[in-house]
Design a protein around this motif. Sequence first.
Motif, PDB file in Angstrom:
ATOM      1  N   ILE A  75       0.838  -1.203   0.000  1.00 22.72           N
ATOM      2  CA  ILE A  75       0.000   0.000   0.000  1.00 22.72           C
ATOM      3  C   ILE A  75       0.872   1.251   0.000  1.00 22.72           C
ATOM      4  N   MET A  76       1.875   1.268   0.868  1.00 26.07           N
ATOM      5  CA  MET A  76       2.736   2.450   0.960  1.00 26.07           C
ATOM      6  C   MET A  76       3.565   2.634  -0.303  1.00 26.07           C
ATOM      7  N   ARG A  77       4.038   1.555  -0.890  1.00 23.99           N
ATOM      8  CA  ARG A  77       4.788   1.679  -2.144  1.00 23.99           C
ATOM      9  C   ARG A  77       3.924   2.282  -3.230  1.00 23.99           C
ATOM     10  N   ALA A  78       2.672   1.820  -3.315  1.00 23.37           N
ATOM     11  CA  ALA A  78       1.766   2.351  -4.328  1.00 23.37           C
ATOM     12  C   ALA A  78       1.532   3.843  -4.119  1.00 23.37           C
ATOM     13  N   VAL A  79       1.318   4.248  -2.873  1.00 22.42           N
ATOM     14  CA  VAL A  79       1.097   5.666  -2.579  1.00 22.42           C
ATOM     15  C   VAL A  79       2.319   6.485  -2.960  1.00 22.42           C
ATOM     16  N   ASN A  80       3.494   6.018  -2.571  1.00 21.08           N
ATOM     17  CA  ASN A  80       4.721   6.773  -2.845  1.00 21.08           C
ATOM     18  C   ASN A  80       5.052   6.844  -4.327  1.00 21.08           C
ATOM     19  N   GLU A  81       4.509   5.894  -5.089  1.00 19.55           N
ATOM     20  CA  GLU A  81       4.701   5.921  -6.541  1.00 19.55           C
ATOM     21  C   GLU A  81       3.611   6.713  -7.244  1.00 19.55           C
ATOM     22  N   GLY A  82       2.699   7.308  -6.465  1.00 24.45           N
ATOM     23  CA  GLY A  82       1.614   8.099  -7.040  1.00 24.45           C
ATOM     24  C   GLY A  82       0.458   7.271  -7.548  1.00 24.45           C
ATOM     25  N   SER A 228     -12.484  -8.354  15.365  1.00 23.37           N
ATOM     26  CA  SER A 228     -12.866  -7.008  15.764  1.00 23.37           C
ATOM     27  C   SER A 228     -11.636  -6.102  15.866  1.00 23.37           C
ATOM     28  N   ALA A 229     -10.555  -6.648  16.411  1.00 25.10           N
ATOM     29  CA  ALA A 229      -9.325  -5.871  16.532  1.00 25.10           C
ATOM     30  C   ALA A 229      -8.778  -5.507  15.157  1.00 25.10           C
ATOM     31  N   ARG A 230      -8.867  -6.437  14.212  1.00 23.70           N
ATOM     32  CA  ARG A 230      -8.418  -6.141  12.849  1.00 23.70           C
ATOM     33  C   ARG A 230      -9.260  -5.046  12.230  1.00 23.70           C
ATOM     34  N   GLY A 231     -10.571  -5.108  12.451  1.00 20.31           N
ATOM     35  CA  GLY A 231     -11.457  -4.086  11.900  1.00 20.31           C
ATOM     36  C   GLY A 231     -11.129  -2.700  12.436  1.00 20.31           C
ATOM     37  N   ARG A 232     -10.912  -2.607  13.742  1.00 20.40           N
ATOM     38  CA  ARG A 232     -10.562  -1.312  14.336  1.00 20.40           C
ATOM     39  C   ARG A 232      -9.190  -0.850  13.869  1.00 20.40           C
ATOM     40  N   ALA A 233      -8.260  -1.789  13.727  1.00 19.89           N
ATOM     41  CA  ALA A 233      -6.924  -1.433  13.248  1.00 19.89           C
ATOM     42  C   ALA A 233      -6.984  -0.896  11.822  1.00 19.89           C
ATOM     43  N   MET A 234      -7.881  -1.446  11.016  1.00 20.06           N
ATOM     44  CA  MET A 234      -8.042  -0.937   9.650  1.00 20.06           C
ATOM     45  C   MET A 234      -8.544   0.505   9.661  1.00 20.06           C
ATOM     46  N   LEU A 235      -9.436   0.820  10.600  1.00 16.13           N
ATOM     47  CA  LEU A 235      -9.923   2.194  10.718  1.00 16.13           C
ATOM     48  C   LEU A 235      -8.783   3.143  11.094  1.00 16.13           C
ATOM     49  N   SER A 236      -7.979   2.730  12.057  1.00 24.92           N
ATOM     50  CA  SER A 236      -6.855   3.560  12.486  1.00 24.92           C
ATOM     51  C   SER A 236      -5.859   3.737  11.344  1.00 24.92           C
ATOM     52  N   GLY A 237      -5.584   2.647  10.639  1.00 26.04           N
ATOM     53  CA  GLY A 237      -4.661   2.730   9.521  1.00 26.04           C
ATOM     54  C   GLY A 237      -5.181   3.630   8.420  1.00 26.04           C
ATOM     55  N   ALA A 238      -6.490   3.563   8.166  1.00 25.50           N
ATOM     56  CA  ALA A 238      -7.082   4.405   7.130  1.00 25.50           C
ATOM     57  C   ALA A 238      -6.944   5.882   7.480  1.00 25.50           C
ATOM     58  N   ALA A 239      -7.127   6.218   8.753  1.00 28.04           N
ATOM     59  CA  ALA A 239      -7.016   7.616   9.179  1.00 28.04           C
ATOM     60  C   ALA A 239      -5.595   8.141   8.970  1.00 28.04           C
ATOM     61  N   GLU A 240      -4.599   7.336   9.333  1.00 23.29           N
ATOM     62  CA  GLU A 240      -3.209   7.773   9.169  1.00 23.29           C
ATOM     63  C   GLU A 240      -2.828   7.849   7.692  1.00 23.29           C
ATOM     64  N   LEU A 241      -3.329   6.898   6.896  1.00 20.18           N
ATOM     65  CA  LEU A 241      -3.034   6.928   5.466  1.00 20.18           C
ATOM     66  C   LEU A 241      -3.677   8.152   4.815  1.00 20.18           C
ATOM     67  N   GLU A 242      -4.892   8.463   5.213  1.00 17.60           N
ATOM     68  CA  GLU A 242      -5.563   9.644   4.672  1.00 17.60           C
ATOM     69  C   GLU A 242      -4.771  10.910   4.994  1.00 17.60           C
ATOM     70  N   ALA A 243      -4.267  11.012   6.227  1.00 18.07           N
ATOM     71  CA  ALA A 243      -3.471  12.170   6.615  1.00 18.07           C
ATOM     72  C   ALA A 243      -2.212  12.255   5.761  1.00 18.07           C
ATOM     73  N   TYR A 244      -1.599  11.115   5.502  1.00 17.83           N
ATOM     74  CA  TYR A 244      -0.379  11.103   4.682  1.00 17.83           C
ATOM     75  C   TYR A 244      -0.694  11.496   3.240  1.00 17.83           C
ATOM     76  N   LEU A 245      -1.797  10.994   2.704  1.00 16.65           N
ATOM     77  CA  LEU A 245      -2.189  11.358   1.343  1.00 16.65           C
ATOM     78  C   LEU A 245      -2.433  12.857   1.219  1.00 16.65           C
ATOM     79  N   ARG A 246      -3.122  13.425   2.195  1.00 17.25           N
ATOM     80  CA  ARG A 246      -3.394  14.854   2.159  1.00 17.25           C
ATOM     81  C   ARG A 246      -2.097  15.653   2.242  1.00 17.25           C
TER      82      ARG A 246
END
Length: 256
Positions: A75-82, A228-246
């Motif tokens: 995921i991070m490689r894809a983001v960094n490659e645009g 349930s822990a995976r689901g919540r972790a995905m939410l946390s990860g999405a928030a940090e990824l969104e901040a990085y994208l912005r």
Amino acid sequence: MAEKSQRAGRLRPVDLARAHGLSTQAVRNYEEAGILPAADRTPHGYRVYTSRHADALKAFLALVPGHGHGTAASIMRAVNEGAAQEAFRLIDESHAQLLDDRQTLRAVESALRDLEPATTSGPVTASGHTERSRPGGVFIGPLAGKLGIRPATLRTWERAGLVHPSRDPLTGYRVYDEAGVRDARMTHQLRRGGYLLEQIAPLITQVRAAGGLEPLAGALADWRERLSARGRAMLSGAAELEAYLRGRGQDPLSAP
């Protein structure tokens, strides 16, 4: 020295490493793997990181618990490659896998609820000598009749490794002990739920490893909590990824 470097907007590998309890080599490895953007270099060849790298590392570490190390790195490689859309596809696949795992858990729980307490030592209605019961076991005919299936179906399940009957020493007929009846009934319930034999096999294995249905209840509760822990972790990860994208100026809504 570190504070002066950070105030100037320049971070050393050790600055990123200490913030997350990592080694400086791990930070360098993440950069080489494309998880972090490529760092600038000083005239002497030292890496120079910025807040953008710090945000990338924070996003990656937040993605790992929900998606796993390999997918988070992709995921991070894809983001960094645009290639934000590729990153979103990978995220969708993880969510689809989580949904599939939840459906599997519900199917197992439903199958267990539908399993009535069964004994194998009592009398079983017989229509012939091949459909008798024996102490401690049930012949194939009575078991098939109780489940509403043909004996051939039980033999198919046996070839798939879902049931393991023994053989009566006198007649050579298949005999199912209490665990065998349990496995057959659970397989029957899951098949009614639309599961394929290859999907059922690992679930039956888990029941056997747990030592039966009752010990499996604890394993299922733990499985539910981990989902349930995976689901919540995905939410946390999405928030940090969104901040990085912005922060990178990659607005996913305007991406092609």
